[in-house]
Write a protein that holds these residues in place. Sequence first.
Motif, PDB file in Angstrom:
ATOM      1  N   ALA A  49      14.552  26.862  35.015  1.00 35.92           N
ATOM      2  CA  ALA A  49      13.388  27.011  35.552  1.00 35.92           C
ATOM      3  C   ALA A  49      12.345  26.234  35.489  1.00 35.92           C
ATOM      4  N   SER A  50      11.994  25.909  34.452  1.00 37.41           N
ATOM      5  CA  SER A  50      10.926  24.933  33.909  1.00 37.41           C
ATOM      6  C   SER A  50      11.084  23.586  34.844  1.00 37.41           C
ATOM      7  N   ALA A  52      12.759  22.996  37.666  1.00 37.86           N
ATOM      8  CA  ALA A  52      12.828  23.234  38.973  1.00 37.86           C
ATOM      9  C   ALA A  52      11.315  23.492  39.348  1.00 37.86           C
ATOM     10  N   ASP A  53      10.538  24.063  38.442  1.00 34.10           N
ATOM     11  CA  ASP A  53       9.018  24.322  38.841  1.00 34.10           C
ATOM     12  C   ASP A  53       8.440  22.787  38.769  1.00 34.10           C
ATOM     13  N   HIS A  54       8.591  22.101  37.601  1.00 32.39           N
ATOM     14  CA  HIS A  54       8.047  20.617  37.843  1.00 32.39           C
ATOM     15  C   HIS A  54       8.587  19.853  38.958  1.00 32.39           C
ATOM     16  N   HIS A  55       9.910  20.078  39.187  1.00 27.61           N
ATOM     17  CA  HIS A  55      10.097  19.172  40.340  1.00 27.61           C
ATOM     18  C   HIS A  55       9.504  19.508  41.577  1.00 27.61           C
ATOM     19  N   ILE A  56       9.206  20.732  41.622  1.00 21.16           N
ATOM     20  CA  ILE A  56       8.360  21.428  43.223  1.00 21.16           C
ATOM     21  C   ILE A  56       7.073  20.902  42.956  1.00 21.16           C
ATOM     22  N   LEU A  57       6.319  20.826  41.700  1.00 24.81           N
ATOM     23  CA  LEU A  57       5.137  20.306  41.735  1.00 24.81           C
ATOM     24  C   LEU A  57       5.004  18.907  41.759  1.00 24.81           C
ATOM     25  N   GLN A  60       5.250  18.352  45.681  1.00 19.98           N
ATOM     26  CA  GLN A  60       3.785  18.561  46.374  1.00 19.98           C
ATOM     27  C   GLN A  60       2.871  17.496  46.060  1.00 19.98           C
TER      28      GLN A  60
END
Length: 74
Positions: A49-50, A52-57, A60
């Motif tokens: 999950a972390s 994935a979150d870093h990838h989204i950031l 962006q």
Amino acid sequence: MAIRGPRSDERNEDRFVLCEQELEAAFQELIWKAIQAGWDEGEACVAIASLADHHILAMQCDEETAVSIRKIRL
């Protein structure tokens, strides 16, 4: 294991669920590999999950950079 892409006849509202279904087996395999390596299931899930979150950031930030570059070029 192969991950199938979307079919052209799929409605946009179905794409998220269909993508999730396609990724499920690879996700479960990744969790299993982490468990076999000695990580517990919760640690592996939180790490994924972390990531994935870093990838989204990062996506962006890339988009913001691209917008800034387009503005400079005008």
